[in-house]
Design a protein around this motif. Structure first.
Motif, PDB file in Angstrom:
ATOM      1  N   ASP A   1       0.831  -1.194   0.000  1.00 36.79           N
ATOM      2  CA  ASP A   1       0.000   0.000   0.000  1.00 36.79           C
ATOM      3  C   ASP A   1       0.872   1.254   0.000  1.00 36.79           C
ATOM      4  O   ASP A   1       2.041   1.209   0.370  1.00 36.79           O
ATOM      5  CB  ASP A   1      -0.895  -0.017   1.238  1.00 36.79           C
ATOM      6  CG  ASP A   1      -2.163   0.796   1.089  1.00 36.79           C
ATOM      7  OD1 ASP A   1      -2.316   1.490   0.061  1.00 36.79           O
ATOM      8  OD2 ASP A   1      -2.997   0.747   2.005  1.00 36.79           O
ATOM      9  N   GLY A   2       0.300   2.380  -0.407  1.00 38.68           N
ATOM     10  CA  GLY A   2       0.965   3.673  -0.275  1.00 38.68           C
ATOM     11  C   GLY A   2       1.757   4.131  -1.479  1.00 38.68           C
ATOM     12  O   GLY A   2       2.121   5.309  -1.565  1.00 38.68           O
ATOM     13  N   LEU A   3       2.046   3.235  -2.434  1.00 40.97           N
ATOM     14  CA  LEU A   3       2.820   3.656  -3.610  1.00 40.97           C
ATOM     15  C   LEU A   3       2.035   4.630  -4.482  1.00 40.97           C
ATOM     16  O   LEU A   3       2.621   5.353  -5.289  1.00 40.97           O
ATOM     17  CB  LEU A   3       3.225   2.430  -4.442  1.00 40.97           C
ATOM     18  CG  LEU A   3       4.279   1.515  -3.818  1.00 40.97           C
ATOM     19  CD1 LEU A   3       4.452   0.250  -4.641  1.00 40.97           C
ATOM     20  CD2 LEU A   3       5.606   2.239  -3.681  1.00 40.97           C
ATOM     21  N   ASP A   4       0.710   4.654  -4.341  1.00 41.63           N
ATOM     22  CA  ASP A   4      -0.106   5.602  -5.107  1.00 41.63           C
ATOM     23  C   ASP A   4       0.147   7.036  -4.676  1.00 41.63           C
ATOM     24  O   ASP A   4      -0.230   7.972  -5.385  1.00 41.63           O
ATOM     25  CB  ASP A   4      -1.590   5.283  -4.923  1.00 41.63           C
ATOM     26  CG  ASP A   4      -2.008   5.285  -3.460  1.00 41.63           C
ATOM     27  OD1 ASP A   4      -1.368   4.570  -2.674  1.00 41.63           O
ATOM     28  OD2 ASP A   4      -2.968   6.005  -3.119  1.00 41.63           O
ATOM     29  N   LYS A   5       0.805   7.219  -3.523  1.00 40.30           N
ATOM     30  CA  LYS A   5       1.051   8.570  -3.010  1.00 40.30           C
ATOM     31  C   LYS A   5       2.408   9.114  -3.443  1.00 40.30           C
ATOM     32  O   LYS A   5       2.806  10.200  -3.000  1.00 40.30           O
ATOM     33  CB  LYS A   5       0.936   8.570  -1.485  1.00 40.30           C
ATOM     34  CG  LYS A   5      -0.464   8.219  -0.989  1.00 40.30           C
ATOM     35  CD  LYS A   5      -0.536   8.246   0.524  1.00 40.30           C
ATOM     36  CE  LYS A   5      -1.947   7.973   1.028  1.00 40.30           C
ATOM     37  NZ  LYS A   5      -2.390   6.597   0.760  1.00 40.30           N
ATOM     38  N   ILE A   6       3.126   8.383  -4.274  1.00 44.17           N
ATOM     39  CA  ILE A   6       4.381   8.916  -4.813  1.00 44.17           C
ATOM     40  C   ILE A   6       4.058  10.159  -5.621  1.00 44.17           C
ATOM     41  O   ILE A   6       3.295  10.109  -6.590  1.00 44.17           O
ATOM     42  CB  ILE A   6       5.088   7.881  -5.709  1.00 44.17           C
ATOM     43  CG1 ILE A   6       5.508   6.660  -4.898  1.00 44.17           C
ATOM     44  CG2 ILE A   6       6.314   8.497  -6.377  1.00 44.17           C
ATOM     45  CD1 ILE A   6       6.123   5.551  -5.730  1.00 44.17           C
ATOM     46  N   TYR A   7       4.594  11.304  -5.207  1.00 46.23           N
ATOM     47  CA  TYR A   7       4.226  12.553  -5.854  1.00 46.23           C
ATOM     48  C   TYR A   7       5.095  12.877  -7.054  1.00 46.23           C
ATOM     49  O   TYR A   7       4.810  13.832  -7.778  1.00 46.23           O
ATOM     50  CB  TYR A   7       4.240  13.722  -4.853  1.00 46.23           C
ATOM     51  CG  TYR A   7       5.268  13.613  -3.757  1.00 46.23           C
ATOM     52  CD1 TYR A   7       6.575  14.050  -3.928  1.00 46.23           C
ATOM     53  CD2 TYR A   7       4.919  13.077  -2.518  1.00 46.23           C
ATOM     54  CE1 TYR A   7       7.498  13.946  -2.921  1.00 46.23           C
ATOM     55  CE2 TYR A   7       5.846  12.964  -1.495  1.00 46.23           C
ATOM     56  CZ  TYR A   7       7.136  13.402  -1.699  1.00 46.23           C
ATOM     57  OH  TYR A   7       8.058  13.283  -0.688  1.00 46.23           O
ATOM     58  N   ASN A   8       6.141  12.118  -7.292  1.00 49.51           N
ATOM     59  CA  ASN A   8       6.965  12.275  -8.492  1.00 49.51           C
ATOM     60  C   ASN A   8       6.562  11.178  -9.472  1.00 49.51           C
ATOM     61  O   ASN A   8       6.957  10.021  -9.336  1.00 49.51           O
ATOM     62  CB  ASN A   8       8.447  12.168  -8.133  1.00 49.51           C
ATOM     63  CG  ASN A   8       9.364  12.420  -9.319  1.00 49.51           C
ATOM     64  OD1 ASN A   8       8.995  12.189 -10.465  1.00 49.51           O
ATOM     65  ND2 ASN A   8      10.560  12.895  -9.040  1.00 49.51           N
ATOM     66  N   THR A   9       5.740  11.533 -10.464  1.00 50.41           N
ATOM     67  CA  THR A   9       5.224  10.508 -11.379  1.00 50.41           C
ATOM     68  C   THR A   9       6.331   9.895 -12.228  1.00 50.41           C
ATOM     69  O   THR A   9       6.236   8.729 -12.610  1.00 50.41           O
ATOM     70  CB  THR A   9       4.140  11.103 -12.291  1.00 50.41           C
ATOM     71  OG1 THR A   9       4.640  12.273 -12.939  1.00 50.41           O
ATOM     72  CG2 THR A   9       2.905  11.474 -11.488  1.00 50.41           C
ATOM     73  N   ASP A  10       7.383  10.660 -12.520  1.00 44.95           N
ATOM     74  CA  ASP A  10       8.509  10.099 -13.268  1.00 44.95           C
ATOM     75  C   ASP A  10       9.185   8.988 -12.460  1.00 44.95           C
ATOM     76  O   ASP A  10       9.605   7.967 -13.017  1.00 44.95           O
ATOM     77  CB  ASP A  10       9.533  11.189 -13.618  1.00 44.95           C
ATOM     78  CG  ASP A  10       9.009  12.176 -14.643  1.00 44.95           C
ATOM     79  OD1 ASP A  10       8.099  11.803 -15.411  1.00 44.95           O
ATOM     80  OD2 ASP A  10       9.495  13.324 -14.668  1.00 44.95           O
ATOM     81  N   LEU A  11       9.280   9.197 -11.146  1.00 43.88           N
ATOM     82  CA  LEU A  11       9.861   8.177 -10.269  1.00 43.88           C
ATOM     83  C   LEU A  11       9.013   6.915 -10.275  1.00 43.88           C
ATOM     84  O   LEU A  11       9.533   5.794 -10.371  1.00 43.88           O
ATOM     85  CB  LEU A  11       9.971   8.732  -8.842  1.00 43.88           C
ATOM     86  CG  LEU A  11      10.485   7.789  -7.761  1.00 43.88           C
ATOM     87  CD1 LEU A  11      11.945   7.437  -8.013  1.00 43.88           C
ATOM     88  CD2 LEU A  11      10.333   8.434  -6.375  1.00 43.88           C
ATOM     89  N   ALA A  12       7.687   7.095 -10.194  1.00 40.82           N
ATOM     90  CA  ALA A  12       6.786   5.939 -10.203  1.00 40.82           C
ATOM     91  C   ALA A  12       6.873   5.191 -11.526  1.00 40.82           C
ATOM     92  O   ALA A  12       6.911   3.951 -11.551  1.00 40.82           O
ATOM     93  CB  ALA A  12       5.351   6.402  -9.953  1.00 40.82           C
TER      94      ALA A  12
END
Length: 436
Positions: free
Chosen positions: A227-238
């Motif tokens: 859980d929580g990976l949806d909160k990565i605020y750097n979309t390039d990182l995701a």
């Protein structure tokens, strides 16, 4: 680390607090309307069943149907849509066939500086902790090998000397220490990553050996909910993580559900990302309206039931509840937060704890939310807001992606699964304002 205990043991935490009850004062209402604490599943008195159009049933069905030991799935939805609560419910429903490890990277790792090595190293520790808490006695040789591998791969001599004792105690201590290294100590985090990348094959071997032993001892397959990976605020990182590192993330010999930012599903590289994952599932926002503005009863009634479960009607009567539903956009975190702020505002009036929340209270907290957002919009983003409001479509432009990540525009699904978009209701008055 303090949130780790809260997230991993929500049912226990609620038990220690006493069984939650419907608020009879505005102070209790404010505390019952905490938007930052996911519920531990369907048995909690505040939990309201999501109607099927807004639920997690497709993901649940896929996990019940699969005979695989190692499928990997992606799960998304807007931030604040209730994914953590629904994953807790899913874990409860699947406990008869899986040993479920459910953990949030948000509570363990640094979302601004995250890589696949962090997730895999953390995953091993969390699977071990789940097995330990459920009373499984794992193979002594396996635990010895784990301790030896942790020592020789990740720790320096002075850190090794700090922990000595029984094998299980050593493993537990190293898991905690390693989590601290990755989550809070930037120089140590870089060292752990370098070691994990250098010894990736060994890391996966150790993780698979642990999973295999848990399967043998429990008689169940292992399911990991990250859980929580949806909160990565750097979309390039995701995108980088799930594109270039997909091979490593899909390698462990267990079933894994990864939460991901909703914008990942709109990336041009999604086709490549999909190659390594069996299914992609979304948790829709709870829509109280249809695209034409008419009321959608399933969503409306669910949102109303959430408030009635938490707060007495005399404190939060129907007119205020209806105004909250109208301005929330169906984003559960916003919905609950606005309700709590309105209760706090009403409490300031002469009646204090027994005051009644009014539509005017709700309107005032909505204005505060809109006022905070107003200065953040560029002219291009305002133009995008108007485009979404008029056409209910998502253009996948940089402006649209940024607005979606910040919940300024929201995705909904019709009964047939087709998506449509709209501007967050709190922001609609901005559409009438001139730019500049």
């Amino acid at each position: 680390m303090k949130l780790l205990r809260k997230a991993d043991n929500l049912a226990e935490a609620y038990a220690l607090q006493g069984r939650p009850h419907r608020a009879e004062t505005l102070t209790d209402a404010y505390n019952n309307l905490d938007p930052n604490t996911p519920l531990p599943g369907k048995d909690h008195p505040f939990y309201v069943q999501r109607p099927e159009p807004f639920g997690i049933e497709l993901l649940l069905d896929a996990l019940r149907a699969t005979r695989s030991r190692s499928e990997k799935m992606l799960f998304s939805g807007h931030r604040g849509s209730g994914k953590s609560t629904e994953l807790a419910r899913l874990a409860q429903k699947l406990a008869d066939r899986y040993l479920v490890t459910h953990f949030s990277v948000e509570n363990l790792l640094d979302l601004g500086d995250l890589d696949y090595q962090d997730i895999l190293v953390t995953m091993g520790g969390q699977v071990y902790e789940t097995a330990r808490r459920t009373g499984l006695r794992l193979d002594a040789d396996l635990l010895h090998n784990l301790v030896l591998w942790y020592k020789t791969t990740f720790f320096e001599q002075d850190e090794i000397r700090q922990v000595k004792g029984e094998i299980e105690a050593e493993v537990q201590a190293f898991v905690v220490k390693l989590g601290t290294k990755i989550g809070t100590e930037s120089p140590k985090r870089q060292y752990v990553r370098a070691q994990a990348e250098k010894h990736l094959s060994d890391l996966l071997t150790q993780l698979d050996a642990l999973v295999d032993d848990v399967c043998r001892k429990s008689g169940r397959r292992v399911l990991v909910l990250v859980d929580g990976l949806d909160k990565i605020y750097n979309t390039d990182l995701a995108l980088k993580m799930f594109l270039s590192s997909a091979g490593a993330l899909t390698a462990p010999r267990c079933l894994i559900v990864y939460t991901v930012p909703i914008i990942l599903f709109y990336a041009s590289e999604l086709g490549q990302v999909r190659m390594g994952f069996r299914g992609q599932f979304q948790l829709p926002n709870v829509s109280p309206f249809n695209p034409d503005g008419s009321r959608r009863d399933e969503g409306w009634h669910m949102l109303d039931a959430i408030l009635q479960a938490r707060v007495a009607d005399r404190l939060l009567p129907r007119p205020a509840r209806e105004t909250l539903i109208e301005v929330s956009g169906g984003v559960l975190k916003h919905f609950i937060s606005l309700a709590g702020d309105a209760a706090l505002l009403a409490r300031r009036r002469p009646g204090g704890e027994q005051e009644t929340v009014t539509p005017e209270d709700v309107a005032r907290v909505a204005v505060r939310m809109r006022t905070a957002a107003r200065p953040t919009f560029t002219a291009a983003q305002r133009a995008e807001l108007r485009l979404v409001a008029s056409g209910h479509t998502f253009t996948n432009s940089p402006e649209a992606r940024d607005l979606a990540m910040n919940l300024h525009i929201l995705q909904y699904l019709n009964l047939n699964g087709e998506e449509w978009w709209d501007v967050h209701p709190v922001l609609r008055p901005l559409l009438e304002e001139p730019d500049g």
